[in-house]
Scaffold this active site. Structure first.
Site, PDB file in Angstrom:
ATOM      1  N   GLU A  90       0.830  -1.202   0.000  1.00 44.20           N
ATOM      2  CA  GLU A  90       0.000   0.000   0.000  1.00 44.20           C
ATOM      3  C   GLU A  90       0.866   1.253   0.000  1.00 44.20           C
ATOM      4  OE1 GLU A  90      -3.398  -0.158  -0.281  1.00 44.20           O
ATOM      5  OE2 GLU A  90      -2.893  -2.276  -0.570  1.00 44.20           O
ATOM      6  N   ASP A 114       0.861 -13.967  12.978  1.00 47.14           N
ATOM      7  CA  ASP A 114      -0.336 -14.459  12.308  1.00 47.14           C
ATOM      8  C   ASP A 114      -1.141 -13.246  11.838  1.00 47.14           C
ATOM      9  OD1 ASP A 114      -2.698 -15.554  11.501  1.00 47.14           O
ATOM     10  OD2 ASP A 114      -2.971 -16.814  13.257  1.00 47.14           O
ATOM     11  N   LYS A 156      -9.518 -14.686  16.531  1.00 48.97           N
ATOM     12  CA  LYS A 156      -9.590 -14.137  15.170  1.00 48.97           C
ATOM     13  C   LYS A 156     -10.839 -13.301  14.928  1.00 48.97           C
ATOM     14  CE  LYS A 156      -6.268 -17.265  14.363  1.00 48.97           C
ATOM     15  NZ  LYS A 156      -5.051 -17.425  13.618  1.00 48.97           N
ATOM     16  N   HIS A 203      -1.648  10.515  -1.456  1.00 50.39           N
ATOM     17  CA  HIS A 203      -1.901   9.335  -2.290  1.00 50.39           C
ATOM     18  C   HIS A 203      -1.633   9.634  -3.759  1.00 50.39           C
ATOM     19  CE1 HIS A 203      -3.159   6.074   0.269  1.00 50.39           C
ATOM     20  NE2 HIS A 203      -3.644   6.981   1.086  1.00 50.39           N
TER      21      HIS A 203
END
Lengths: 390, 390, 390, 390
Positions: B86, B292, B218, B383
Site C-alpha cells: 500500500e 499471524d 480471530k 496518495h
C-alpha cells in the site's frame, strides 16, 4: 544517535539505494539480511506500492482445493492460493473444500457492493447542519458530477446523512470497478467536497475533514455490517448428514447444536463474527493475491447461519457484509501476487466479483472444517499433527 | 474434472513434491508460476507452518524509523520492518515517527497480558450449570495442574465464568511466554477439560466444546477489549504545538478538534476503533515479522485518547487492548521473518513485550501522521504523490 | 391450586368485575389493596390501554422548571412533569434547567424522524432473495399504496434492504403523525406484506414473519442509532464558564475533561450512551405523560458531545437518535397523563415534535447537572440530602 | 417571564405547599390538574422519593397470571402486577403464562449478582496508572473495610481494573442485600476512594471522578452483559409441541425457525437483545412495584436461546444479565407499590431474588406469547382487538 534511512530523491527504487538501505539496517541492527535481500521482482514495479524498499518478505504459499464454486461470477473448480505461516490452516481449508465439493459446491451471491468515503461538516449548531443536509440533497447531481469527473471508474451510488450534535456526517457510497477503491473514493469525495465548500452559502461551514470515521476504513463496524463496505457476499451450502459423518466424523445435528452454542457465546462476547475463523482465510488469500491485508479488520466480520432440515441435511451459510477485495491496484500487479491471482483466473477486467465469491466460498469451507473439528474433538489433535505448539 | 493437489505422505516438503505441485497448479490454471517458485529458504523449515507448500509470495519490505520508544521493555531507536503493498503507508508512518522522535519518543506500557481458550459446557438446565461453576472454583488447583502439565510455559491466571441459558461458558486465561499462545492454551485447556469431563459427577455434562466463542479467536470483540487478549499496550506521547505546526502543518487544537469529531463518528458507526488506521501498521509488521496476520482482526481494536493542555501541548495516546504478537512460534523462525525480528532486536528469549511495545508505538505514529494529514487536507495529495489511485 | 383471574367477556371494565378482580388478588395474596383500589378515572377510558384492569398505581409527580427551550417546535419556558420515585432526580434536573436558562436556554433540532416495521422473507437461497429485493424496488409504488391505505396518517418513507444468508430483511420506514406508530406501522406493513405474499411469483417465499428484529422494537440497537427510530433530536447549549463556576461549582474545563474520561469509559464498557443518565428523564416524563415506558430501552441511547471554546465557554450537546414519543394514542389520553401533557402544551394535533424537543432539552439539563455534581464531588452528598441510601 | 416553582424550605411535603404548586402549574399552563391532585397517600411518605411533589400519575394496573415459577427463591403460582397503558400487553403475557403453566412452569436461576460503582483515576501516564493498580490490589483489605463501614448491607466482592490511556478505571462490585444498591455502592465507593486519595503516595493522582462510566448506570452495555449488573437471571422452560399447537397455534419447529431468523436479524441490527420485547414486562412490573423505571435501560438486555428436541419439544430460555430489582428502597415502600409487591409475596427481608425470578419468568412468558403470535400471524390482529391503532 541514529541516523536516517538512506533515500534517493531522484529514484528511490534503484539497486544502489536499496543496497544502501540494506547496509544501513544491517549496521543499525547488527543483523544480516541474507534472505530479505533475495527477491525476484524488478524493484521499480513496487513504485506506488511501498517506500523505503529494502527487500522482500517471503511468505510460504500453498494451495487448497479443488474448491467447487457455484457463483454468479465464479464457476467451477478453483485452487486457492494461501500465504500463511500457520500450520494446519491449509490442511483445514482443504478438508472443508473436499467435503463442500462432494456436497455439490458452494453457492455464492454478491448481494451488494459499495465503497465509501465519509466526510464530516461542522456548523454553529444542529439547525445549520440540517439546512446543509437539505442543500446536499438538492445539489446531488452536481455533487455527483464533481465526484465522478475525478475517475473513469468511480460511480456515486448515493450519499447517506448522519446528523449528530452540530455536525453532519456524510457517507458517499460508490462502485469502484475492479479496484478496492479507498483512494479512488477519497479523491472523488474530496473533489465533491471542495465544490461543496466553495458553493455552500447558507451558513458558515466551520469544520471539515474528509473522513469523520463513518467510512469506517480499516475498522470493523456496525455501519459496514449494515450498509456494506466492499462486497456483501453470501456463501451457502447444503450438507447431507451422511457426508458429514463419513468425512468429518460429526453428525449434522451436532454441528447445528454447536453452532447455537457458539452464536450465544459470540453474542455474550460482543464479537464481530459468530463463526470460527474467517480471518484465517482472508489473511492468507489477501497476502497471496496482493490485497491490502489491513482490510482483514473490516472483512472478517460475518454471520454464520445454519439450519437443520428434517432429513438431517445441514444448511450452512456465511454472510460477509464488508469483504474488501480488488483485482486492480494495490499489490495485485506484483509478480508473485499476480501469479496467484492468475491461478484463480482473476487477472484482467471484470474479475473482482469472481474473486470475492472465491474468497467467501473459501471462508465457508474453513468454518465447516474447523467447526467440525471442534465438535469431533480433533482440533487439538490436528495442531499436534500439523502445527507447532506455541 | 479436477484432480487432487499432489502430496507426498512420507515427506511433503521435498523439492520434488513441491515442483510437482507447481506443475499441477500451472496445468490447472494455465498460469506460469515464474516468481512464486523463487524462494531462498529451505522448504523443510516451513514444516509446521504450512501444508501443500508450493512456493512463496514476495511481499515488498521497507523500514520506517528511527522510532524512538521509551518503553518498559523497548528502549531507544528502532527501524521498523513493514511488509506492504500500500503506497504512502511507510512514508506516513515514517513521518509520524520523525515527529514523535522530536517530541521525545513514544512512552509504552504493557498494562496487561492474557491468552485464552474458552470452552463451553452444557447441562440439563441453568441450575446444573451453576453447580458446575461452583465445582470448578473449588477444583481450581487441580484444573490448573492438569492444564499446566501440558506445557513448560503456559501458566493459568484464572478461569472466568459466564453463565447463559443451560450453559456455562468458561474463559481460561494464561500467560504464554514468548508465544502468542493460541495453540498452547488450546492444548492446556483441552487437558484440563478432559480431566473435568472425567471427574465431574454431580450432574450430567450434556455438551462440551473446547471453544464456545468467548476466546474470541480471530474476531474483534468487546470481551477482548475489556478483559485483554494478547497484550494490552498503551502508547503515549506529548506533542508540542510548535512541533506539529512546523512538521505536520497543523495546530494541536485542530488535531484535538478533529479527534473529537472522529470519536463521535466512530461511536455512530459502531466501530471497534475510534482512530484512523491501526490495522495498517499491524498488518505490515505482522507480515514482516512472521506474526499471524489473521490476528489483525483482534489486534486492530483500540481507542485513541487525546487532551489539549493549556500550553497547547497535545497529549496523544492509543490503547490496544488485544494486541497479539509473538517472538516464538508461528512464522517467527522463517528466514526473512526472523531477520526482520532481528532488525528490531526481538530474537531470543523474553522479547515479546518489547515487540508489543514497538508495534504499539508504531501504531501511534501512524495515527498521528494520518490524523494530521486529514486535518491539513494533505491526505488525498499524499496518495496522488506516493500511491496509486485505485 | 390457583384459579383464574375473573373476567367479564361482555364488558371487562365495569366496576363489578374490577371489584371481583381486586377481591381475587386479595384472596390469592393475602394482601389488602387499599390504595390500588383508589383511582379517579372512569375505568372505561382504559379500554385499549390495559386488560384485567384492577386498579391503579400512583406514581408521585413533580415538576422541574422553568426549562427554556429554543426549539423548532418548542419555544419558551416549560414546567416538565416527572413521575418518579427516585429521590434527587427532580432536584437535579431542576438545577440543570436553572443553569441552562441562565445560559439562554437549550436549542433543539428534530434532525430526522421514522418509525418502522421490519419483516423478513426467506427463500431457498440468497440468489432468490436478491431477485426478490429487485422486485420489491420495482413494485415500491404499489407496496406503498397497500401500506398507506390502512391508515390516514402513516406515510411510507422508504424500504431498506438487508440481505443475510437466504433471507432478505426489509425495514419499512414511516412517518406516523402524532402517534409513536409501532402498531400503525405494523398494520400498514402487514397489509403490504400480504399483498407481496400474494403477488410475488418469481421464486417461492418459504418464510415470512412480520418482524425479523431489524425494527428493533423495545431494544437499543446500532441500526436505530444510525438510521433513527422515532425522532432523532439534538439538544445543544453554550455554557459560559462563569455561570458553571457560580452555579455548579465547576469550571468548564473540568466538565470537559470529565466528559473525555467518561467517553473513553463508555467505549471500554460498550455502552449505548456515553452520558450519565438520559434514562432518568425519559422514564420520569414517559410515565407522567402516558408514553410507553418500555421505550426507554430504545430512547436512552445517545451521545454527549462537548467542546471547550477558547474563551472557556462550554459547548454541550446530546444527540438522541431513537427517541420515541407520542401525543396521540397509548396512554396519552388517560386523565392524569393528559393533564401532564397539557401542562407542556402538548395536547392536540401536531405537537409531537414539540414534546420530543422538550424531552431532549430535559435530558441535556440532567446531563449537565449530574455531570457537574460528579465533577464537583457533590454526587454522593446530594443523595445523602435528598434521597434514600439504598 | 416565568416565576419559580413554589417550595417550602422547612417542609416541602405539606398539603399547603403542594396545593400552591398545583395552583402554580395550573396558572402557568392554563390546564386544570383535576386528576393529578387526587392521590391516596400521605405526601410525607414520598420524602426521599421525589422533590417538588405536586400530585400523582395514575397508571392503570392489571394482573397477569397465574404464573407458575419453579425458582430457587420463587416457587408456586404468582399473579404479576403490571402497570401499563399499552393494550394487549397484559393479555399477551397472560397467554404466555397459561401455556408455561401447562408445561410445568418456568424454571429460574439467579446465576450471579453484583452492583457497582466505577471510579476513574488519572495519572501523568499509563505507567503511573499501572503502579496504582498494583497498589490497589495490595491494599484491598483496607479499601474493603473503608467501603463496607458505610453500610451494614453492602459487601465488596472485588475490584476489577480496566486500564486505558493514562487512566485506571476501577469497577467496585458489591452485593447490596434487598436494595438495588446504586446509591449504597456510590457511598461505599466514595468512602473507599476518599481513603485512596488520601493514602496513595507513589505518584500524583491528577484526576478522579466517582464514575468513569464503567458502572454503567442507566445504560445498556457489554460490560454489564458480561460481568452482571443487578441480578443475572436465567429463565427456562420445555414446551411440548402439542401444547404449542393447541394453545398458540404454532408448531415448535416454526417457533424455533423464527427464533433463528430473529437472532440473525438482531445481530445485523446490533441489538442489545435478540428477543422480542423484554422491556414491556420490565417497564410494567417496575412501575407497579416501585422499581426505578430508568433501569429498563440496563435490564432489557438479554438473549433468548432455544433448542428443538428430537421429540419436537422446544427448550426455550432467556438470560437477563443485568436485571436490576429491589424490594427495599426506591419506590418499594410507597402505598400502591408496596401492595403490588405484597401481591407477589415480596415484602419483607430477603425477597429480592424472588422478585428477580418472577420478573425473569414473566419476561420469558412474554417472549413465548409474542413470538408465537408473530409466527402465527396473529400479531396485528391482536392489536386490532385489544389495543388502539396508533
Amino acid at each position: 544517535m541514529s541516523s536516517k534511512i538512506p533515500r534517493n530523491p531522484d529514484d528511490d527504487y534503484t539497486a544502489e539505494i536499496i543496497a544502501e538501505r540494506q547496509a544501513f539496517i544491517e549496521a543499525q541492527s547488527n543483523v544480516e539480511l541474507t534472505h530479505i535481500k533475495q527477491f525476484s521482482f524488478d524493484p521499480g514495479v513496487t513504485r506506488g506500492n511501498i517506500e523505503n524498499l529494502t527487500g522482500a518478505v517471503q511468505v510460504p504459499l500453498g494451495f487448497a482445493g479443488p474448491l467447487l464454486v457455484n457463483g454468479q461470477h465464479a464457476q467451477g473448480d478453483f485452487f486457492v492460493p494461501m500465504a500463511t505461516t500457520e500450520g494446519t490452516l491449509i490442511a483445514s481449508y482443504n478438508r472443508g473444500m473436499r467435503v463442500a465439493r462432494e456436497a455439490g459446491g458452494v453457492k455464492t451471491t454478491v448481494a451488494n457492493e459499495a465503497m465509501q468515503r465519509a466526510p464530516v461538516f461542522g456548523f454553529e449548531n444542529a439547525r445549520h447542519a440540517q439546512d446543509f443536509g437539505r442543500w446536499i440533497m438538492s445539489n446531488l447531481d452536481t455533487i455527483r458530477a464533481r465526484a465522478e469527473e475525478t475517475s473513469s471508474v468511480a460511480k456515486l451510488i448515493d450519499i447517506e446523512q448522519y446528523p449528530a450534535s452540530r455536525f453532519l456526517y456524510l457517507r458517499f457510497n460508490y462502485t469502484t470497478g475492479d479496484a478496492a477503491g479507498q483512494n479512488m473514493t477519497g479523491k472523488a469525495t474530496n473533489a465533491a467536497c471542495q465544490w461543496i465548500l466553495k458553493s455552500y452559502q447558507d451558513a458558515a461551514i466551520i469544520d471539515f475533514t474528509l473522513s469523520g470515521n463513518l467510512d469506517t476504513d480499516k475498522k470493523a463496524s456496525y455501519i459496514n455490517t449494515l450498509r456494506t463496505r466492499g462486497k456483501r457476499v453470501i456463501a451457502e451450502i447444503i450438507l447431507p448428514n451422511k457426508l458429514l459423518e463419513e468425512q468429518l466424523h460429526v453428525r449434522s445435528e451436532q454441528m447445528f447444536a454447536a453452532r447455537q452454542r457458539s452464536t450465544q457465546g459470540a453474542w455474550l462476547a460482543g464479537a464481530t463474527n459468530n463463526g470460527s475463523h474467517a480471518a484465517n482465510a482472508l489473511a492468507a488469500i489477501f497476502i497471496a493475491t496482493g490485497q491490502d491485508a489491513a482490510n482483514v479488520a473490516e472483512s472478517h466480520v460475518g454471520y454464520v447461519y445454519s439450519e437443520l432440515h428434517e432429513n438431517q441435511d445441514l444448511y450452512y451459510s456465511i454472510t460477509l457484509p464488508s469483504l474488501i477485495v480488488a483485482t486492480y491496484g494495490g499489490g495485485t500487479n506484483l509478480p508473485t501476487q499476480k501469479e496467484a491471482l492468475g491461478a484463480l483466473g482473476c487477472v484482467g477486467k471484470g474479475k473482482v466479483q469472481k474473486l470475492a465469491e472465491i474468497v467467501a466460498a473459501t471462508v465457508l469451507c474453513g468454518e465447516l472444517s474447523l467447526g467440525a473439528a471442534v465438535v469431533a474433538g480433533h482440533w487439538v489433535d490436528a495442531h499436534e499433527k500439523f502445527g507447532r505448539n506455541r
